[in-house]
Design a protein around this motif. Structure first.
Motif: not given
Length: 104
Positions: A81-100
């Motif tokens: 924290d803090p993290v921007q929504l687009d960055t968080a979504n990129d991390i989720i997409r790259t890691s193939k996880k459902g929760k961050l």
């Protein structure tokens, strides 16, 4: 509780909760993943996450505790924290996880 893709006030649980109690929470709130913290409250140290995938095949739900089946913190993909929504979504997409989990 929820803003722009972030859950601001998640329902946390403790590691000693029984899976039978977790089943009741899931039915009450309608979602299946919960952060597991030391004392079961937001602001306490994050120990891991428990999801439906962690518990699907556990048959003894009246003696099995969340802490024995959850995904441990060391295995989680997190963001600081803090993290921007687009960055968080990129991390989720790259890691193939459902929760961050966002940690401070």
């Amino acid at each position: 509780r929820y803003k722009s893709g972030f859950i601001l006030d998640p329902i946390c649980i403790g590691p000693t909760m029984l899976l039978s109690e977790l089943d009741q929470l899931r039915a009450k709130f309608g979602f299946t993943g919960f952060p597991v913290t030391e004392n079961g409250k937001m602001g306490s140290r994050l120990l891991g996450l428990v999801t439906k995938r962690d518990t699907d095949f556990v048959t003894d739900r009246f003696t099995t505790r969340v802490g024995s089946v959850m995904t441990q913190f060391s295995e989680l993909v997190t963001a600081s924290d803090p993290v921007q929504l687009d960055t968080a979504n990129d991390i989720i997409r790259t890691s193939k996880k459902g929760k961050l989990p966002i940690v401070t």
